[in-house]
Design an enzyme around this catalytic site. Structure first.
Site, mmCIF file in Angstrom:
data_model
loop_
_atom_site.group_PDB
_atom_site.id
_atom_site.type_symbol
_atom_site.label_atom_id
_atom_site.label_comp_id
_atom_site.label_asym_id
_atom_site.label_seq_id
_atom_site.Cartn_x
_atom_site.Cartn_y
_atom_site.Cartn_z
ATOM 1 N N ARG A 70 4.045 1.090 -6.587
ATOM 2 C CA ARG A 70 3.950 0.140 -5.638
ATOM 3 C C ARG A 70 3.210 -0.978 -5.717
ATOM 4 N NH1 ARG A 70 6.330 2.962 -0.876
ATOM 5 N NH2 ARG A 70 5.115 1.599 0.564
ATOM 6 N N ASN B 91 -0.585 1.368 5.813
ATOM 7 C CA ASN B 91 0.101 0.584 5.097
ATOM 8 C C ASN B 91 0.678 -0.475 6.071
ATOM 9 O OD1 ASN B 91 2.213 -0.610 3.486
ATOM 10 N ND2 ASN B 91 3.621 1.068 3.437
ATOM 11 N N GLY B 92 0.716 -1.986 5.958
ATOM 12 C CA GLY B 92 1.121 -2.735 6.999
ATOM 13 C C GLY B 92 0.173 -3.701 7.229
ATOM 14 N N HIS C 187 18.999 -34.759 -14.133
ATOM 15 C CA HIS C 187 18.598 -35.449 -12.772
ATOM 16 C C HIS C 187 16.971 -35.083 -12.800
ATOM 17 C CE1 HIS C 187 22.383 -36.429 -11.848
ATOM 18 N NE2 HIS C 187 22.862 -35.144 -12.030
ATOM 19 N N LYS D 64 12.132 -12.619 -13.882
ATOM 20 C CA LYS D 64 11.982 -11.507 -14.778
ATOM 21 C C LYS D 64 10.836 -12.231 -15.608
ATOM 22 C CE LYS D 64 13.162 -9.139 -12.946
ATOM 23 N NZ LYS D 64 14.176 -8.691 -11.809
ATOM 24 N N CYS E 161 0.875 -1.145 0.051
ATOM 25 C CA CYS E 161 0.107 0.213 -0.018
ATOM 26 C C CYS E 161 0.926 1.326 -0.036
ATOM 27 C CB CYS E 161 -0.786 0.069 1.305
ATOM 28 S SG CYS E 161 -1.856 -1.422 1.521
ATOM 29 N N TRP F 187 -3.197 -2.280 -1.595
ATOM 30 C CA TRP F 187 -3.026 -3.810 -2.353
ATOM 31 C C TRP F 187 -3.543 -4.669 -1.500
ATOM 32 C CZ3 TRP F 187 0.937 -7.804 -1.591
ATOM 33 C CH2 TRP F 187 1.272 -8.452 -2.460
ATOM 34 N N LYS G 223 5.824 -3.020 -4.643
ATOM 35 C CA LYS G 223 7.207 -2.801 -4.330
ATOM 36 C C LYS G 223 7.055 -1.840 -3.263
ATOM 37 C CE LYS G 223 10.888 -0.734 -7.133
ATOM 38 N NZ LYS G 223 11.572 -2.009 -7.772
ATOM 39 N N GLU H 232 7.788 -13.065 -13.720
ATOM 40 C CA GLU H 232 7.069 -11.835 -13.044
ATOM 41 C C GLU H 232 6.225 -11.009 -14.150
ATOM 42 O OE1 GLU H 232 10.010 -9.382 -11.517
ATOM 43 O OE2 GLU H 232 9.114 -8.825 -10.003
ATOM 44 N N GLU I 88 17.558 -15.356 -12.360
ATOM 45 C CA GLU I 88 17.080 -13.846 -12.390
ATOM 46 C C GLU I 88 16.409 -13.546 -13.594
ATOM 47 O OE1 GLU I 88 16.521 -11.632 -10.649
ATOM 48 O OE2 GLU I 88 16.527 -9.658 -11.769
HETATM 49 O O1 M6R Z 1 13.357 -4.192 -2.157
HETATM 50 P P1 M6R Z 1 14.306 -5.603 -1.957
HETATM 51 O O2 M6R Z 1 15.265 -5.614 -2.840
HETATM 52 O O3 M6R Z 1 14.242 -6.099 -0.516
HETATM 53 O O4 M6R Z 1 12.985 -6.321 -2.564
HETATM 54 C C1 M6R Z 1 13.048 -7.785 -2.743
HETATM 55 C C2 M6R Z 1 12.203 -8.440 -3.774
HETATM 56 O O5 M6R Z 1 10.798 -8.331 -3.198
HETATM 57 C C3 M6R Z 1 12.423 -7.668 -5.162
HETATM 58 O O6 M6R Z 1 13.491 -7.961 -5.554
HETATM 59 C C4 M6R Z 1 11.287 -8.681 -6.106
HETATM 60 O O7 M6R Z 1 11.670 -9.940 -6.206
HETATM 61 C C5 M6R Z 1 11.448 -7.928 -7.388
HETATM 62 N N1 M6R Z 1 10.073 -7.572 -7.695
HETATM 63 C C6 M6R Z 1 11.852 -8.881 -8.453
HETATM 64 O O8 M6R Z 1 12.054 -8.082 -9.709
#
Ligand code: M6R
Length: 619
Positions: A28, A100-101, A508, A489, A2, A75, A607, A492, A485
């Protein structure tokens, strides 16, 4: 995650600020939004499911106006995505709250408040805050600060809250525990927000609240502030240097695209500390030399993309510095029995510095007796660096796209610098070798730029990926975390199912997945494992899998039936994982474009903070 905003403006309507601020917090991730404003008579509220724009249009239609107000992007965590669950929540027509929280004990609180006669209109944990503050407010005869102070004593969990009362329209009370919150000071106007992007167009004078702080705000500024011990406290006002341009798209279509292309600059800025100051422990803090001499091993705690940068750095820390290094997902570590070692340095890595799991993992490690900690973070003064003994900030600048890109590559630069620093201190690296590493770092931004120029070829590959349901990413050694990674990506932002494996693990199990419908991305730089990777590729080719290989200019590789190859312009040696990250970022970005997904705000994701650039202190 949020986002909250609030404002008291002696000479202006707050609605413009609230809606503009909420739009700037859209990155966010959110599913609904709302504002509540005191219009001179009453607190008026507008809430909508969907884009902030819908809520703004509704607020305009209703002619919302006032000098004090609060706003929120929600959110969903407790309860579905509905208007009654959207914030602000109002109790008794008197108290309005944004939050928020997560209030972990909200069920007990709800039962308690229901017993006191309060009726709930939503399924949220936040509504208990509204009723709880209202209850205390009624008991104490209308002191909002005391009401928030008493109410928050009942809450377990994390919160950043802003509260206004209909019969006290000059004041707003804010409180923070575990979630970011700042106060921004203008001329006869005071703002609050989850992060600086929401306020920067109005003022640059920012004070960051700390956990346990409760403050009373007026248009003239901070009227009163107490810390977690209940004592009066002051928070330094800093002048944010975050540029408005960093929050705008400029010529790009998406923030993710902009941020991918900003990597040469971000990497150069982050590397500067080592290029100018050498690989010296003092880059990490005044007493870093002492700390680094006192440690026998490293444990790194992080989540998501930051966890993958940690995994990559294990290779450097063990090969260059010869320091035993263990990497763990923060959300796992914090809940398990751990055998602590006081001589082990705890490193947390986080773009935002506010990721709750990482923060709690650090606190847990400290409670077990780990005395040394280092934070690698992109957000100045956020929770993790504040709670850590040492810090080195990445200089990625604001990262707005939910998919982390430049934060990852700049973290790798800092982690590489750490490995060389420790290697030098421990006598594993000669002066000559150290100079060679400096040179590699100096050339890195140029190498990244060259890879960015491959975008059209990668975009062409992405068209094929966009039609697939799943994909496999392979890498070996230090490039295995880059495969991880790449898979993260892709899933995501395109919602294509993707998995990553160390290429040697294929036989395996995952080889069973391979057929002509399975695109297999291989990170295959020209290093000592290339022959092994080639053998693994044969295994894929023999089962009809289509290979998409990222390799270097000088590797001995041929395109062929079912084998596509893109070569990065040169082999950069030890920093190769950083260079090989760029193609997988671009691949996901263009596949998402082709699929028409919301690149910067992927579904269900959020985020916490975007970065604050640097802040100058104000006397
Ligand atoms: O702010 P942070 O680096 O602690 O966040 C960690 C993860 O939430 C963040 O890297 C997330 O995996 C990303 N959305 C990946 O692109």
């Amino acid at each position: 995650m949020c986002g909250i905003v609030g404002a008291i403006r002696a000479n202006h309507n707050v609605v413009d600020f609230l809606t503009d601020g909420l739009k700037r917090l859209e990155y966010r991730g959110y599913d609904s939004s709302g504002i509540a404003v005191f219009n001179g008579e009453k607190i008026k509220r507008v809430r909508r499911v969907g884009r902030v724009q819908l809520m703004e249009d509704a607020a305009k239609e209703k002619g919302l106006f006032g000098h004090i107000g609060i706003g929120h992007t929600r959110w969903a965590t407790h309860g579905g995505v509905t208007e009654p669950n959207a914030h602000p929540h109002i109790s008794g027509g008197l108290i309005a709250v944004v939050h928020n929280g997560i209030i972990e004990n909200f069920e007990e609180e709800r039962t308690r408040l229901q017993g006191l006669g309060y009726e709930f209109e939503s399924q949220t944990d936040t509504e208990v805050i509204a009723h709880s503050v209202k209850h205390e407010y009624s008991l104490n005869g209308g002191n909002l600060f005391e009401a928030v102070k008493s109410a928050t004593q009942n809450f377990h969990g994390a919160y950043a809250i802003a509260v206004i009362a209909q019969d006290n329209p000059e004041e707003m009370v804010v409180a923070r525990m575990g979630c970011p919150l700042l106060i921004a000071l203008g001329d006869q106007e005071t703002f609050i927000a989850s992060d600086v992007s929401a306020v920067i167009a109005f003022t640059r004078n920012i004070a960051y609240l700390e956990d346990g702080d409760i403050a009373v705000l007026r248009a003239s500024g901070i009227e009163k502030l107490i810390d977690k011990t209940g004592n009066p406290a002051q928070r330094k006002v800093k002048v944010s240097e975050l540029s408005l341009a960093s929050l705008e798209l400029g010529p790009y279509s998406h923030f993710m695209q902009k941020e991918i292309h900003e990597q040469p600059r971000a990497i150069a800025d982050t590397a500067e500390v080592f290029l100018d100051g050498g690989f010296e422990p003092e880059n990490f803090g005044e007493n870093a030399r002492e700390v680094f001499n006192d440690i026998d091993s490293i444990k790194i705690l992080a989540c998501g993309t930051s966890y993958y940068s940690a995994l990559t750095s294990k290779y450097w820390l063990e090969s260059i510095a010869k320091v035993p290094t263990d990497v763990e997902i923060a959300s796992e570590y914090r809940y398990r029995d751990v055998i602590a070692n006081p001589k082990q340095l705890i490193i947390t890595i986080s773009q935002s510095g506010e990721t709750l799991d990482t923060m709690e993992a650090l606190k847990y490690a400290q409670s077990l007796g780990h005395k040394h900690s280092l934070s690698i973070c992109n957000v100045m003064e956020s929770a993790l660096p504040r709670e850590s003994e040492l810090v080195l900030y990445t200089r990625a600048g604001a990262e707005i796209g939910v998919a982390s890109t430049k934060a990852f590559t700049t973290q790798l630069v800092v982690l590489f610098g750490l490995a060389v620093t420790l290697g030098k201190m421990r006598g594993h690296i000669s002066e000559e070798q150290s100079h060679a590493y400096t040179e590699e770092l100096r050339q890195l931004p140029g190498s990244i730029q060259h890879v960015l120029n491959l975008e059209p070829q990668i975009a062409a590959w992405a068209q094929k990926f966009a039609k697939k349901d799943s994909a496999l990413f392979l890498g070996r050694g230090i490039h295995y975390p880059i495969a991880l990674e790449g898979a993260l990506k892709l899933k995501e932002i395109t919602y294509i199912h993707a998995e990553a494996y160390p290429a040697g693990e294929l036989k395996h199990g995952p080889l069973a997945l391979v057929d002509e419908n399975m695109p297999v991305v291989v990170i295959a730089p020209n290093d000592n494992l290339l022959d092994k990777v080639k053998a693994n590729m044969q295994e894929v080719g023999a089962r009809g899998g289509e290979l998409f290989v990222f390799t270097d200019l000088d590797s001995n590789f041929n395109e062929g039936e079912g084998v596509h190859v893109i070569r990065t312009p040169r082999h950069v040696g030890i920093l190769s994982p950083i260079v090989h990250t760029i193609p997988v970022q671009l691949l996901s970005y263009h596949a998402a474009l082709a699929r028409g997904t919301d690149v910067d705000k992927p579904r269900n994701l959020a985020k916490s903070e975007i970065g604050r650039a640097s802040c100058r202190e104000r006397v």
